[in-house]
Design an enzyme around this catalytic site. Structure first.
Site, PDB file in Angstrom:
ATOM      1  N   SER A  91       2.032  46.052 -26.463  1.00  0.00           N
ATOM      2  CA  SER A  91       1.787  47.029 -27.517  1.00  0.00           C
ATOM      3  C   SER A  91       1.459  48.420 -26.977  1.00  0.00           C
ATOM      4  O   SER A  91       2.253  49.017 -26.272  1.00  0.00           O
ATOM      5  CB  SER A  91       0.674  46.465 -28.399  1.00  0.00           C
ATOM      6  OG  SER A  91       0.401  47.293 -29.477  1.00  0.00           O
ATOM      7  N   ASP A 142       3.503  53.179 -31.807  1.00  0.00           N
ATOM      8  CA  ASP A 142       3.006  52.691 -30.515  1.00  0.00           C
ATOM      9  C   ASP A 142       4.130  51.966 -29.763  1.00  0.00           C
ATOM     10  O   ASP A 142       5.283  51.912 -30.229  1.00  0.00           O
ATOM     11  CB  ASP A 142       1.759  51.822 -30.692  1.00  0.00           C
ATOM     12  CG  ASP A 142       2.067  50.463 -31.280  1.00  0.00           C
ATOM     13  OD1 ASP A 142       3.107  50.317 -31.941  1.00  0.00           O
ATOM     14  OD2 ASP A 142       1.279  49.523 -31.071  1.00  0.00           O
ATOM     15  N   ASP A 168       4.530  48.720 -34.063  1.00  0.00           N
ATOM     16  CA  ASP A 168       3.893  48.116 -35.238  1.00  0.00           C
ATOM     17  C   ASP A 168       2.759  48.983 -35.777  1.00  0.00           C
ATOM     18  O   ASP A 168       2.093  48.600 -36.739  1.00  0.00           O
ATOM     19  CB  ASP A 168       3.425  46.670 -34.967  1.00  0.00           C
ATOM     20  CG  ASP A 168       2.437  46.560 -33.831  1.00  0.00           C
ATOM     21  OD1 ASP A 168       2.091  47.582 -33.220  1.00  0.00           O
ATOM     22  OD2 ASP A 168       1.999  45.426 -33.554  1.00  0.00           O
ATOM     23  N   PRO A 208     -17.663  43.579 -29.304  1.00  0.00           N
ATOM     24  CA  PRO A 208     -16.866  43.368 -28.097  1.00  0.00           C
ATOM     25  C   PRO A 208     -15.392  43.453 -28.463  1.00  0.00           C
ATOM     26  O   PRO A 208     -14.990  42.959 -29.512  1.00  0.00           O
ATOM     27  CB  PRO A 208     -17.235  41.934 -27.677  1.00  0.00           C
ATOM     28  CG  PRO A 208     -17.722  41.272 -28.918  1.00  0.00           C
ATOM     29  CD  PRO A 208     -18.224  42.326 -29.851  1.00  0.00           C
ATOM     30  N   ARG A 234     -16.899  48.165 -27.688  1.00  0.00           N
ATOM     31  CA  ARG A 234     -16.540  49.404 -28.386  1.00  0.00           C
ATOM     32  C   ARG A 234     -17.694  49.893 -29.244  1.00  0.00           C
ATOM     33  O   ARG A 234     -18.404  49.092 -29.860  1.00  0.00           O
ATOM     34  CB  ARG A 234     -15.333  49.179 -29.286  1.00  0.00           C
ATOM     35  CG  ARG A 234     -14.079  48.806 -28.526  1.00  0.00           C
ATOM     36  CD  ARG A 234     -12.829  49.081 -29.360  1.00  0.00           C
ATOM     37  NE  ARG A 234     -11.683  48.323 -28.871  1.00  0.00           N
ATOM     38  CZ  ARG A 234     -10.959  48.645 -27.792  1.00  0.00           C
ATOM     39  NH1 ARG A 234     -11.273  49.707 -27.079  1.00  0.00           N
ATOM     40  NH2 ARG A 234      -9.937  47.903 -27.434  1.00  0.00           N
TER      41      ARG A 234
HETATM   42  P1  NG1 Z   1      -9.892  45.384 -29.982  1.00  0.00           P
HETATM   43  O1  NG1 Z   1      -9.561  45.573 -28.543  1.00  0.00           O
HETATM   44  O2  NG1 Z   1     -10.400  44.019 -30.359  1.00  0.00           O
HETATM   45  O3  NG1 Z   1     -10.771  46.499 -30.485  1.00  0.00           O
HETATM   46  C1  NG1 Z   1      -7.584  46.525 -30.735  1.00  0.00           C
HETATM   47  C2  NG1 Z   1      -7.692  47.387 -31.963  1.00  0.00           C
HETATM   48  C3  NG1 Z   1      -7.486  46.494 -33.182  1.00  0.00           C
HETATM   49  C4  NG1 Z   1      -6.183  45.737 -33.112  1.00  0.00           C
HETATM   50  C5  NG1 Z   1      -6.047  45.037 -31.757  1.00  0.00           C
HETATM   51  C6  NG1 Z   1      -4.708  44.386 -31.546  1.00  0.00           C
HETATM   52  C7  NG1 Z   1      -9.188  49.262 -32.409  1.00  0.00           C
HETATM   53  C8  NG1 Z   1     -10.575  49.766 -32.438  1.00  0.00           C
HETATM   54  N1  NG1 Z   1      -9.034  47.989 -32.069  1.00  0.00           N
HETATM   55  O4  NG1 Z   1      -8.539  45.509 -30.816  1.00  0.00           O
HETATM   56  O5  NG1 Z   1      -7.569  47.274 -34.333  1.00  0.00           O
HETATM   57  O6  NG1 Z   1      -5.100  46.573 -33.387  1.00  0.00           O
HETATM   58  O7  NG1 Z   1      -6.301  45.945 -30.677  1.00  0.00           O
HETATM   59  O8  NG1 Z   1      -3.768  45.202 -30.950  1.00  0.00           O
HETATM   60  O9  NG1 Z   1      -8.247  50.007 -32.694  1.00  0.00           O
HETATM   61 ZN    ZN Z   2       1.460  47.511 -31.274  1.00  0.00          ZN
END
Ligand code: NG1
Ligand code: ZN
Length: 549
Positions: free
Chosen positions: A69, A280, A284, A503, A511
């Site tokens: 991604s 991206d 998606d 997490p 985060r």
């Molecule tokens: P994580 O790494 O769990 O924060 C990130 C994105 C999610 C989602 C996933 C899957 C943020 C803050 N988090 O997840 O919204 O898109 O990646 O790709 O954008």
């Molecule tokens: Zn993506």
């Protein structure tokens, strides 16, 4: 044990060995993701698992998408797609984790165990669809998936380079006996473009809306596919593609724009207020933005897209007079101002769920029309069978006025323009363009619907991110004890302050999200919260060394 399981170990030993030193990994929100060099054995095993899953689902098609991604070029990843285009069922995520973490020597026994536990006969038919993004290591990894399917004597169809949402769409088409469309690139494009043109009619431009769009393809599959779409637009949309040939996601793409809140590199010299969009690496996600005459950058993210589309759909539903309910699903990352706008201005109910599309999708099923978007631009709209039936009936109901029937027909075209199987940057973009066109809006008009609260997203390295556990859709921290109290105390000192920590499910970080009345206060709030996380959750590295993601 059925005889054809023997090949499972033979292939692993010959071609897809797992190193003894390999650490355990986990099937997370985005499947498995890692440096591409560590993924060959994972891909092979996901080929095995997809075949087992297909058999467990009576021979329905299961998808395997190879992508990382928005992550950097050296990374890759894999996720499985369930029969109706959904993310893999949670129980099977655990089976995936277990299968990937056994040694080569135990692999055959693990496959046999899953087969026994799930009542799978490995002589039954199985079908797996495979797709990949444009990363240079994807073709090699795809071979490992194909070998996994072959080791279990499944059938495979390799779609080559496709966007993640395209593969979701193909899987759904196949398992619905083509009722959802044709499972080919041509079928996918034709469905979207036909609906788009039907809605737009013969006026390409309207009011403040012009049909010129600058499109950042994140140097990924999204640029490739958009170039294909452009050939079929016939002038309906004038798309200028940039970032189509460089390093994937590098200083560009939807994630870069959203997290840095600035335009991507590679954007050509454009006129002030020009409508720009970034997708991206696997197309998606999508976000819009522009830079005004004063040089100020403005972002229109997933929250904005959700409000724009929800408002449009609500109008159409009201116009055609069909009784169907509608709801919007967000995560804690949604800007507080957007939630306020949806509830108080649009009068649409909002639900908040944990991060990860599977949670949003699941909740959206509660509504006849469920609109769901993550703030980062990932989302779609799903329509219940009953809603589709009622709208179709209304479009033909002679007892209704012409205006009502037209609204119902328009709603049907809008449904066709939607990739309901999963968030799809290209389909979402066409939906946004449709709404802006119908309202005669430019991006300033759209931005004017409400004012976002300034917000900041940070990431912090800690010893073990799992020490942080959360509840209430990730808005409240349960452990470490006392952390939530500390955050609450900090937040009370900021006007319109809101902050939470969780997490990551895709990276080894914690985060921190913050919003408040001004940019400076928001940053200050985020830093304060980041500090207590560092102190109470085992921060590592230099204190306060935090890069915005
Ligand atoms: P994580 O790494 O769990 O924060 C990130 C994105 C999610 C989602 C996933 C899957 C943020 C803050 N988090 O997840 O919204 O898109 O990646 O790709 O954008
Ligand atoms: Zn993506």
């Amino acid at each position: 044990m059925t005889p054809n399981l023997r090949q499972v170990y033979a292939f692993a030993r010959e071609y897809h060995q797992k190193k003894e030193t390999q650490k355990d990994i986990q099937y997370g929100t985005a499947g498995f993701r890692s440096h591409a060099d560590n993924l060959d054995y994972v891909m092979y095993r996901m080929g095995l698992l997809a075949t087992l899953r297909s058999r467990a689902k009576g021979g329905q098609v299961i998808g395997v998408m190879i992508t990382a991604s928005h992550n950097p070029e050296q990374d890759n990843g894999v996720k499985l797609i369930d029969p109706m285009g959904e993310m893999l069922e949670q129980r099977w995520e655990k089976l995936a984790t277990a299968l990937v973490n056994v040694s080569d020597a135990d692999l055959e026994a693990q496959v046999a165990k899953i087969s026994d536990d799930e009542g799978i006969d490995n002589n039954d038919h199985a079908k797996v669809y495979v797709g990949m993004d444009t990363r240079y290591h994807s073709p090699q990894l795809a071979k490992a998936v194909l070998n996994g399917v072959a080791a279990l004597k499944g059938n495979v169809r390799d779609f080559g380079i496709v966007t993640t949402p395209m593969l979701h769409y193909f899987v759904t088409c196949s398992n619905t006996n083509m009722a959802y469309g044709l499972p080919t690139e041509e079928g996918y494009m034709t469905k979207l473009i036909k609906a788009f043109k039907n809605i737009r009619g013969s006026t390409f431009e309207k009011g403040n809306y012009t049909n010129k769009l600058y499109y950042d393809g994140a140097n990924g599959v999204g640029s490739l596919k958009m170039l294909g779409f452009i050939k079929k637009f016939d002038g309906f949309l004038d798309v200028k593609v940039f970032n189509s040939n460089g390093k994937i996601n590098f200083n560009c793409g939807a994630d870069f724009v959203k997290t840095n809140q600035r335009a991507p590199e590679g954007l050509p010299e454009v006129e002030p207020n020009a409508r720009c969009v970034s997708v991206d690496g696997d197309a998606d996600r999508v976000v819009y933005y522009f830079t005004d005459e004063a040089g100020v950058f403005h972002l229109l993210d997933g929250d904005r897209i959700a409000t724009l589309i929800a408002g449009y759909l609500k109008d159409l539903v009201e116009k055609c007079g069909v009784k169907i309910n509608m709801g919007l699903v967000q995560t804690a990352y949604a800007n507080g101002a957007s939630t306020d706008h949806i509830v108080n201005q649009l009068n649409v109910p909002v639900a908040c769920v944990p991060t990860g599309v599977k949670h949003l999708h699941h909740k959206a099923l509660d509504y006849d029309i469920g609109v769901y978007f993550e703030a980062n631009g990932h989302g779609t709209i799903i329509y219940s069978t009953e809603a589709k039936r009622k709208i179709t009936a209304a479009s033909k109901d002679e007892s209704l006025t012409q205006e009502q029937r037209d609204a119902a027909s328009l709603l049907l075209e809008t449904i066709d323009l939607t990739n309901e199987t999963v968030g799809d940057a290209i389909s979402d973009l066409l939906l946004v363009e449709t709404v802006l066109h119908s309202k005669g809006w430019n991006l300033q008009d759209w931005l004017g619907t409400y004012a976002d609260l300034p917000n900041v997203l940070m990431k912090i390295m800690v010893e073990d991110r799992n020490v942080i556990t959360t509840t209430d859709a990730e808005r409240v921290c349960v452990t470490p004890q006392g952390l939530q109290d500390a955050i609450n105390e900090i937040v009370t000192r900021y006007n319109k302050g809101r902050s939470f920590v969780r997490p990551s499910g895709t990276e080894d970080v914690v985060r921190v999200y913050a919003e408040a009345d001004t940019k400076e206060n928001t940053l200050q709030l985020a830093l304060e919260v980041a500090n207590v996380v560092y102190d109470m959750a085992g921060g590592i590295g230099e204190r306060l060394k935090m890069a915005a993601i």
